[in-house]
Design a protein around this motif. Sequence first.
Motif, PDB file in Angstrom:
ATOM      1  N   LEU A 177       0.833  -1.210   0.000  1.00  0.00           N
ATOM      2  CA  LEU A 177       0.000   0.000   0.000  1.00  0.00           C
ATOM      3  C   LEU A 177       0.865   1.256   0.000  1.00  0.00           C
ATOM      4  CD1 LEU A 177      -2.880  -0.745   2.539  1.00  0.00           C
ATOM      5  CD2 LEU A 177      -3.073  -0.491   0.065  1.00  0.00           C
ATOM      6  N   MET A 178       1.897   1.273   0.862  1.00  0.00           N
ATOM      7  CA  MET A 178       2.783   2.439   0.925  1.00  0.00           C
ATOM      8  C   MET A 178       3.509   2.638  -0.403  1.00  0.00           C
ATOM      9  SD  MET A 178       4.328   2.448   4.798  1.00  0.00           S
ATOM     10  CE  MET A 178       4.828   0.747   4.843  1.00  0.00           C
ATOM     11  N   ASN A 179       3.987   1.535  -0.987  1.00  0.00           N
ATOM     12  CA  ASN A 179       4.695   1.627  -2.260  1.00  0.00           C
ATOM     13  C   ASN A 179       3.781   2.137  -3.366  1.00  0.00           C
ATOM     14  OD1 ASN A 179       7.122   1.104  -3.914  1.00  0.00           O
ATOM     15  ND2 ASN A 179       5.807  -0.420  -4.877  1.00  0.00           N
ATOM     16  N   ASP A 180       2.555   1.656  -3.373  1.00  0.00           N
ATOM     17  CA  ASP A 180       1.594   2.099  -4.389  1.00  0.00           C
ATOM     18  C   ASP A 180       1.294   3.589  -4.251  1.00  0.00           C
ATOM     19  OD1 ASP A 180      -0.254   1.608  -6.561  1.00  0.00           O
ATOM     20  OD2 ASP A 180      -1.858   1.843  -5.079  1.00  0.00           O
ATOM     21  N   ALA A 181       1.072   4.037  -3.024  1.00  0.00           N
ATOM     22  CA  ALA A 181       0.789   5.463  -2.798  1.00  0.00           C
ATOM     23  C   ALA A 181       1.991   6.317  -3.174  1.00  0.00           C
ATOM     24  CB  ALA A 181       0.408   5.690  -1.331  1.00  0.00           C
ATOM     25  N   TRP A 182       3.160   5.874  -2.789  1.00  0.00           N
ATOM     26  CA  TRP A 182       4.388   6.646  -3.080  1.00  0.00           C
ATOM     27  C   TRP A 182       4.639   6.715  -4.578  1.00  0.00           C
ATOM     28  CZ3 TRP A 182       9.978   4.861  -3.241  1.00  0.00           C
ATOM     29  CH2 TRP A 182      10.842   5.965  -3.232  1.00  0.00           C
ATOM     30  N   SER A 183       4.425   5.612  -5.288  1.00  0.00           N
ATOM     31  CA  SER A 183       4.690   5.594  -6.732  1.00  0.00           C
ATOM     32  C   SER A 183       3.710   6.463  -7.507  1.00  0.00           C
ATOM     33  CB  SER A 183       4.667   4.164  -7.265  1.00  0.00           C
ATOM     34  OG  SER A 183       3.369   3.630  -7.176  1.00  0.00           O
ATOM     35  N   GLN A 184       2.572   6.802  -6.922  1.00  0.00           N
ATOM     36  CA  GLN A 184       1.599   7.652  -7.602  1.00  0.00           C
ATOM     37  C   GLN A 184       1.878   9.140  -7.413  1.00  0.00           C
ATOM     38  OE1 GLN A 184      -2.506   6.503  -7.068  1.00  0.00           O
ATOM     39  NE2 GLN A 184      -1.940   4.353  -6.928  1.00  0.00           N
ATOM     40  N   SER A 185       2.840   9.461  -6.567  1.00  0.00           N
ATOM     41  CA  SER A 185       3.160  10.866  -6.312  1.00  0.00           C
ATOM     42  C   SER A 185       3.950  11.454  -7.472  1.00  0.00           C
ATOM     43  CB  SER A 185       3.993  10.964  -5.022  1.00  0.00           C
ATOM     44  OG  SER A 185       4.436  12.289  -4.850  1.00  0.00           O
ATOM     45  N   ASP A 186       3.672  12.707  -7.790  1.00  0.00           N
ATOM     46  CA  ASP A 186       4.462  13.380  -8.836  1.00  0.00           C
ATOM     47  C   ASP A 186       5.774  13.918  -8.268  1.00  0.00           C
ATOM     48  OD1 ASP A 186       3.341  15.374  -7.313  1.00  0.00           O
ATOM     49  OD2 ASP A 186       2.754  16.627  -9.007  1.00  0.00           O
ATOM     50  N   ASN A 187       5.918  13.889  -6.940  1.00  0.00           N
ATOM     51  CA  ASN A 187       7.150  14.318  -6.289  1.00  0.00           C
ATOM     52  C   ASN A 187       7.426  13.357  -5.117  1.00  0.00           C
ATOM     53  OD1 ASN A 187       9.241  15.573  -4.935  1.00  0.00           O
ATOM     54  ND2 ASN A 187       8.397  17.628  -5.179  1.00  0.00           N
ATOM     55  N   PRO A 188       8.039  12.200  -5.426  1.00  0.00           N
ATOM     56  CA  PRO A 188       8.252  11.191  -4.386  1.00  0.00           C
ATOM     57  C   PRO A 188       9.052  11.698  -3.186  1.00  0.00           C
ATOM     58  CG  PRO A 188       8.645  10.247  -6.548  1.00  0.00           C
ATOM     59  CD  PRO A 188       8.474  11.725  -6.728  1.00  0.00           C
ATOM     60  N   ALA A 189      10.042  12.542  -3.411  1.00  0.00           N
ATOM     61  CA  ALA A 189      10.841  13.054  -2.294  1.00  0.00           C
ATOM     62  C   ALA A 189       9.970  13.893  -1.353  1.00  0.00           C
ATOM     63  CB  ALA A 189      12.020  13.875  -2.808  1.00  0.00           C
ATOM     64  N   ALA A 190       9.132  14.751  -1.908  1.00  0.00           N
ATOM     65  CA  ALA A 190       8.246  15.567  -1.083  1.00  0.00           C
ATOM     66  C   ALA A 190       7.234  14.697  -0.342  1.00  0.00           C
ATOM     67  CB  ALA A 190       7.523  16.599  -1.951  1.00  0.00           C
ATOM     68  N   ALA A 191       6.763  13.646  -1.000  1.00  0.00           N
ATOM     69  CA  ALA A 191       5.823  12.743  -0.348  1.00  0.00           C
ATOM     70  C   ALA A 191       6.486  12.064   0.844  1.00  0.00           C
ATOM     71  CB  ALA A 191       5.311  11.697  -1.344  1.00  0.00           C
TER      72      ALA A 191
ATOM     73  N   VAL B 123       9.054  13.228   2.618  1.00  0.00           N
ATOM     74  CA  VAL B 123       9.262  14.239   3.659  1.00  0.00           C
ATOM     75  C   VAL B 123       7.958  14.466   4.425  1.00  0.00           C
ATOM     76  CG1 VAL B 123       9.775  16.680   4.071  1.00  0.00           C
ATOM     77  CG2 VAL B 123      11.226  15.348   2.531  1.00  0.00           C
ATOM     78  N   ALA B 124       6.855  14.577   3.712  1.00  0.00           N
ATOM     79  CA  ALA B 124       5.565  14.774   4.368  1.00  0.00           C
ATOM     80  C   ALA B 124       5.197  13.564   5.223  1.00  0.00           C
ATOM     81  CB  ALA B 124       4.472  15.034   3.325  1.00  0.00           C
ATOM     82  N   PHE B 125       5.465  12.369   4.709  1.00  0.00           N
ATOM     83  CA  PHE B 125       5.169  11.145   5.449  1.00  0.00           C
ATOM     84  C   PHE B 125       6.006  11.072   6.724  1.00  0.00           C
ATOM     85  CE2 PHE B 125       5.979   6.482   6.011  1.00  0.00           C
ATOM     86  CZ  PHE B 125       4.716   6.143   6.446  1.00  0.00           C
ATOM     87  N   PHE B 126       7.301  11.347   6.610  1.00  0.00           N
ATOM     88  CA  PHE B 126       8.171  11.317   7.785  1.00  0.00           C
ATOM     89  C   PHE B 126       7.726  12.350   8.816  1.00  0.00           C
ATOM     90  CE2 PHE B 126      11.850   9.791   4.881  1.00  0.00           C
ATOM     91  CZ  PHE B 126      11.314   8.516   4.857  1.00  0.00           C
ATOM     92  N   GLY B 127       7.232  13.489   8.342  1.00  0.00           N
ATOM     93  CA  GLY B 127       6.749  14.525   9.247  1.00  0.00           C
ATOM     94  C   GLY B 127       5.525  14.099  10.040  1.00  0.00           C
ATOM     95  N   MET B 128       4.776  13.150   9.530  1.00  0.00           N
ATOM     96  CA  MET B 128       3.580  12.648  10.216  1.00  0.00           C
ATOM     97  C   MET B 128       3.906  11.569  11.237  1.00  0.00           C
ATOM     98  SD  MET B 128       0.994  12.053   7.087  1.00  0.00           S
ATOM     99  CE  MET B 128       0.791  13.244   5.787  1.00  0.00           C
ATOM    100  N   MET B 129       5.120  11.052  11.194  1.00  0.00           N
ATOM    101  CA  MET B 129       5.489   9.915  12.042  1.00  0.00           C
ATOM    102  C   MET B 129       5.727  10.330  13.494  1.00  0.00           C
ATOM    103  SD  MET B 129       8.224   7.988   9.627  1.00  0.00           S
ATOM    104  CE  MET B 129       7.842   6.276   9.488  1.00  0.00           C
ATOM    105  N   SER B 130       5.381   9.423  14.385  1.00  0.00           N
ATOM    106  CA  SER B 130       5.703   9.620  15.793  1.00  0.00           C
ATOM    107  C   SER B 130       7.181   9.272  15.994  1.00  0.00           C
ATOM    108  CB  SER B 130       4.841   8.694  16.658  1.00  0.00           C
ATOM    109  OG  SER B 130       5.222   7.338  16.437  1.00  0.00           O
TER     110      SER B 130
END
Length: 139
Positions: free
Chosen positions: A68-82, A84-91
């Motif tokens: 699921l994570m790989n599928d969502a990430w591969s659909q991003s037009d800016n994987p690096a920004a995705a 960074v945003a994902f890491f920012g949401m992490m505890s």
Amino acid sequence: MTRVWKWNRPVTVREVLEDLQQERTIAYTTVMTVLDNLHQKGWVRREAEGRAYRYEAVSTRAAYAAALMNDAWSQSDNPAAALVAFFGMMSEEQRQALQDAVRIVQGPETRQAPEAAEPRSAQAEQQENPGSAQDAGGR
């Protein structure tokens, strides 16, 4: 899928039904239809046992989450920004788990052993060990 993953063994419709009925009222045919749909989608395999089937997960819950994570990430037009945003949401706990996972994936062959590390300069050693033989001019 939660029940199939939790038990980590082939399960029957009846077993899943009885477990679900502890939380809510649900019909046998509903559970049977859901497991059949999961089989048709390739999420579970089944083996006949008398007039019923035993259902078993095709992959682990962790593998499913990773897909699921790989599928969502591969659909991003800016994987690096995705990322960074994902890491920012992490505890903090999730970030630690991520660091542990990276270490596991990298394996021991990519980690530098202390003796393989870059050699330190004599000046750096002298500053850390002023009483060493080198500092005393080798005397």
